[in-house]
Motif scaffolding. Structure first.
Motif, PDB file in Angstrom:
ATOM      1  N   ASN A 222       0.760  -1.385  -0.060  1.00  0.00           N
ATOM      2  CA  ASN A 222      -0.112   0.073   0.084  1.00  0.00           C
ATOM      3  C   ASN A 222       0.967   1.227  -0.045  1.00  0.00           C
ATOM      4  O   ASN A 222       1.756   1.365   0.833  1.00  0.00           O
ATOM      5  N   ALA A 223       1.034   1.906  -0.930  1.00  0.00           N
ATOM      6  CA  ALA A 223       1.679   3.266  -1.252  1.00  0.00           C
ATOM      7  C   ALA A 223       1.502   4.183   0.046  1.00  0.00           C
ATOM      8  O   ALA A 223       2.556   5.140   0.295  1.00  0.00           O
ATOM      9  N   HIS A 224       0.464   4.189   0.868  1.00  0.00           N
ATOM     10  CA  HIS A 224       0.334   5.081   1.732  1.00  0.00           C
ATOM     11  C   HIS A 224       0.508   4.433   3.220  1.00  0.00           C
ATOM     12  O   HIS A 224       0.491   5.243   4.298  1.00  0.00           O
ATOM     13  N   ASP A 225       0.392   3.323   3.341  1.00  0.00           N
ATOM     14  CA  ASP A 225       0.744   2.450   4.581  1.00  0.00           C
ATOM     15  C   ASP A 225       1.440   1.160   4.151  1.00  0.00           C
ATOM     16  O   ASP A 225       0.788   0.012   4.117  1.00  0.00           O
ATOM     17  N   THR A 226       2.724   1.083   4.221  1.00  0.00           N
ATOM     18  CA  THR A 226       3.566  -0.032   3.967  1.00  0.00           C
ATOM     19  C   THR A 226       3.547  -1.130   4.726  1.00  0.00           C
ATOM     20  O   THR A 226       4.074  -2.158   4.360  1.00  0.00           O
ATOM     21  N   ASP A 227       3.021  -0.981   5.869  1.00  0.00           N
ATOM     22  CA  ASP A 227       2.653  -2.115   6.773  1.00  0.00           C
ATOM     23  C   ASP A 227       1.557  -3.041   6.258  1.00  0.00           C
ATOM     24  O   ASP A 227       1.442  -4.108   6.448  1.00  0.00           O
ATOM     25  N   GLU A 228       0.917  -2.646   5.160  1.00  0.00           N
ATOM     26  CA  GLU A 228      -0.162  -3.166   4.402  1.00  0.00           C
ATOM     27  C   GLU A 228       0.822  -3.753   3.161  1.00  0.00           C
ATOM     28  O   GLU A 228       1.046  -2.918   2.335  1.00  0.00           O
ATOM     29  N   ARG A 229       1.025  -5.012   3.093  1.00  0.00           N
ATOM     30  CA  ARG A 229       1.855  -5.570   1.872  1.00  0.00           C
ATOM     31  C   ARG A 229       1.448  -6.695   1.415  1.00  0.00           C
ATOM     32  O   ARG A 229       0.424  -7.320   1.822  1.00  0.00           O
ATOM     33  N   TYR A 230       1.816  -7.090   0.021  1.00  0.00           N
ATOM     34  CA  TYR A 230       1.281  -8.552  -0.561  1.00  0.00           C
ATOM     35  C   TYR A 230       1.426  -9.528   0.288  1.00  0.00           C
ATOM     36  O   TYR A 230       2.455  -9.703   1.038  1.00  0.00           O
TER      37      TYR A 230
ATOM     38  N   TYR B 142      -1.558 -21.152  -8.714  1.00  0.00           N
ATOM     39  CA  TYR B 142      -0.645 -20.166  -9.722  1.00  0.00           C
ATOM     40  C   TYR B 142      -1.666 -19.106  -9.725  1.00  0.00           C
ATOM     41  O   TYR B 142      -2.798 -18.829  -9.461  1.00  0.00           O
ATOM     42  N   ILE B 143      -0.825 -18.013 -10.443  1.00  0.00           N
ATOM     43  CA  ILE B 143      -1.216 -16.566 -10.616  1.00  0.00           C
ATOM     44  C   ILE B 143      -1.636 -16.748 -12.238  1.00  0.00           C
ATOM     45  O   ILE B 143      -0.824 -17.036 -13.082  1.00  0.00           O
ATOM     46  N   ARG B 144      -2.856 -16.342 -12.536  1.00  0.00           N
ATOM     47  CA  ARG B 144      -3.276 -15.989 -13.905  1.00  0.00           C
ATOM     48  C   ARG B 144      -4.194 -15.031 -14.249  1.00  0.00           C
ATOM     49  O   ARG B 144      -4.160 -14.133 -13.375  1.00  0.00           O
ATOM     50  N   THR B 145      -4.740 -14.626 -15.128  1.00  0.00           N
ATOM     51  CA  THR B 145      -5.503 -13.487 -15.701  1.00  0.00           C
ATOM     52  C   THR B 145      -6.775 -13.668 -14.755  1.00  0.00           C
ATOM     53  O   THR B 145      -7.234 -14.709 -14.579  1.00  0.00           O
ATOM     54  N   GLY B 146      -6.997 -12.853 -14.018  1.00  0.00           N
ATOM     55  CA  GLY B 146      -8.064 -12.611 -12.943  1.00  0.00           C
ATOM     56  C   GLY B 146      -7.587 -12.703 -11.535  1.00  0.00           C
ATOM     57  O   GLY B 146      -8.443 -12.568 -10.708  1.00  0.00           O
ATOM     58  N   THR B 147      -6.355 -13.270 -11.447  1.00  0.00           N
ATOM     59  CA  THR B 147      -6.026 -13.558 -10.081  1.00  0.00           C
ATOM     60  C   THR B 147      -5.969 -11.759  -9.206  1.00  0.00           C
ATOM     61  O   THR B 147      -5.690 -11.129  -9.847  1.00  0.00           O
ATOM     62  N   VAL B 148      -6.463 -11.703  -7.998  1.00  0.00           N
ATOM     63  CA  VAL B 148      -6.223 -10.670  -7.397  1.00  0.00           C
ATOM     64  C   VAL B 148      -5.300 -10.719  -6.319  1.00  0.00           C
ATOM     65  O   VAL B 148      -5.274 -11.779  -5.399  1.00  0.00           O
ATOM     66  N   LEU B 149      -4.446  -9.689  -6.565  1.00  0.00           N
ATOM     67  CA  LEU B 149      -3.352  -9.831  -5.496  1.00  0.00           C
ATOM     68  C   LEU B 149      -3.559  -9.092  -4.170  1.00  0.00           C
ATOM     69  O   LEU B 149      -3.732  -8.126  -4.315  1.00  0.00           O
ATOM     70  N   ARG B 150      -3.552  -9.966  -3.242  1.00  0.00           N
ATOM     71  CA  ARG B 150      -4.280  -9.315  -1.838  1.00  0.00           C
ATOM     72  C   ARG B 150      -3.120  -9.108  -1.013  1.00  0.00           C
ATOM     73  O   ARG B 150      -1.955  -9.637  -0.914  1.00  0.00           O
TER      74      ARG B 150
ATOM     75  N   LEU C 111      -3.457 -16.913  -2.574  1.00  0.00           N
ATOM     76  CA  LEU C 111      -3.736 -18.386  -2.987  1.00  0.00           C
ATOM     77  C   LEU C 111      -5.106 -18.881  -2.370  1.00  0.00           C
ATOM     78  O   LEU C 111      -5.857 -19.704  -2.958  1.00  0.00           O
ATOM     79  N   ALA C 112      -5.040 -18.420  -0.880  1.00  0.00           N
ATOM     80  CA  ALA C 112      -6.224 -19.151  -0.350  1.00  0.00           C
ATOM     81  C   ALA C 112      -7.406 -18.392  -0.781  1.00  0.00           C
ATOM     82  O   ALA C 112      -8.471 -19.317  -1.135  1.00  0.00           O
TER      83      ALA C 112
ATOM     84  N   GLN D 175       1.813 -17.952 -13.607  1.00  0.00           N
ATOM     85  CA  GLN D 175       2.827 -17.234 -13.062  1.00  0.00           C
ATOM     86  C   GLN D 175       3.135 -17.696 -11.397  1.00  0.00           C
ATOM     87  O   GLN D 175       2.075 -18.417 -11.166  1.00  0.00           O
ATOM     88  N   ASP D 176       4.225 -17.601 -11.081  1.00  0.00           N
ATOM     89  CA  ASP D 176       4.475 -18.130  -9.874  1.00  0.00           C
ATOM     90  C   ASP D 176       4.662 -17.009  -8.592  1.00  0.00           C
ATOM     91  O   ASP D 176       4.660 -15.962  -8.766  1.00  0.00           O
ATOM     92  N   THR D 177       4.201 -17.765  -7.444  1.00  0.00           N
ATOM     93  CA  THR D 177       4.271 -16.936  -6.131  1.00  0.00           C
ATOM     94  C   THR D 177       4.767 -17.979  -5.000  1.00  0.00           C
ATOM     95  O   THR D 177       4.606 -17.741  -3.957  1.00  0.00           O
ATOM     96  N   ILE D 178       5.306 -19.028  -5.416  1.00  0.00           N
ATOM     97  CA  ILE D 178       5.648 -20.032  -4.157  1.00  0.00           C
ATOM     98  C   ILE D 178       7.150 -20.158  -4.171  1.00  0.00           C
ATOM     99  O   ILE D 178       7.686 -20.415  -3.224  1.00  0.00           O
ATOM    100  N   GLY D 179       7.831 -20.036  -5.559  1.00  0.00           N
ATOM    101  CA  GLY D 179       9.169 -20.456  -5.345  1.00  0.00           C
ATOM    102  C   GLY D 179      10.200 -19.404  -4.407  1.00  0.00           C
ATOM    103  O   GLY D 179      11.286 -19.607  -4.265  1.00  0.00           O
TER     104      GLY D 179
END
Length: 244
Positions: free
Chosen positions: A77-85, A98-106, A91-92, A124-128
């Motif tokens: 979050n650009a205004h509060d970096t304590d909130e992050r990817y 996997y990350i594909r079209t339509g995935t919401v990055l929370r 995934l839950a 796309q990967d978010t595990i490695g």
């Protein structure tokens, strides 16, 4: 030492940056994946880091210029970096690895930071995870201890925004191939991308994006040939927004 201060107070990195790909490597610089007015267009050299704020509603297109080049990525979050990817939340919520079209990055608050609105490879990967000097040494031996990794790039780039070691979390690996096998095993294997392949992310809130153009040379995540990335931020056309 990944970063240090010069006598005049400038924060610099010990990570060497510059073109390192082989002569004759095919390079496709691409275009925005979503039509609209370009507001930022920058190149990321092989092994370098990059950061920028993508405003809510804008779209970031990442171009894999040389093909099979892993772009390690963190979001805040650009205004509060304590909130992050948050990889676990992402995934839950979507019930898929996997990350594909339509995935919401929370975020770690469960809020949408960005949405994948275009993707030109299968997954796309978010595990490695991200490489580091420590993991390189553990995996490949002490003779690679001098190799820098994505973690050092994240620390260097994050320091520009007041971020430190405690702010480095599990990341996304754009264009890196990490299949999940039937027995649950993971591996970093030959890539599925190609020169000019793209992924596009729409910011749902003002989002700080950190990128490490992965310097790894000990496994095939970069095809053993680190190449540039291109970062394009655009304001989507009204027609696109209506269809999205």
């Amino acid at each position: 030492m990944a970063t240090y201060l010069t006598p005049d107070g400038q924060l610099v990195s010990s990570v060497p940056v510059g073109a390192s790909y082989a002569d004759g490597s095919p390079l496709e610089w691409g275009d925005p994946l979503v039509p609209g007015a370009v507001v930022l267009d920058e190149q990321v050299a092989p092994r370098a880091s990059w950061s920028g704020v993508v405003r809510a509603g804008q779209v970031l297109t990442i171009v894999d210029v040389g093909g099979n080049q892993s772009g390690d990525c963190l979001l805040y979050n650009a205004h509060d970096t304590d909130e992050r990817y948050s990889a676990p939340d992402t995934l839950a919520w979507q019930d898929n690895a996997y990350i594909r079209t339509g995935t919401v990055l929370r975020s770690n608050h469960g809020r949408a930071l960005m949405t994948v609105v275009g993707n030109e490879i299968d997954r796309q990967d978010t595990i490695g995870g991200a490489c580091s000097r420590e993991s390189n040494t553990l995996r490949y031996g002490h003779h690679v201890m001098y190799h820098h990794g994505c973690r050092e790039n994240f620390l260097t780039e994050g320091a520009k925004h007041g971020l430190g070691m405690r702010d480095i979390v599990s990341n996304i690996n754009w264009f890196m191939n990490v299949p999940v096998e039937e027995d649950g095993a993971l591996g970093i294997v030959d890539g599925m991308s190609a020169p000019g392949k793209r992924v596009a992310l729409r910011a749902e809130i003002d989002t700080l994006v950190l990128i490490s153009n992965c310097p790894q040379m000990n496994n095939p995540c970069n095809d053993f040939n680190p190449t540039p990335l291109r970062m394009i931020v655009s304001e989507p056309d009204v027609d696109y927004e209506a269809d999205a």
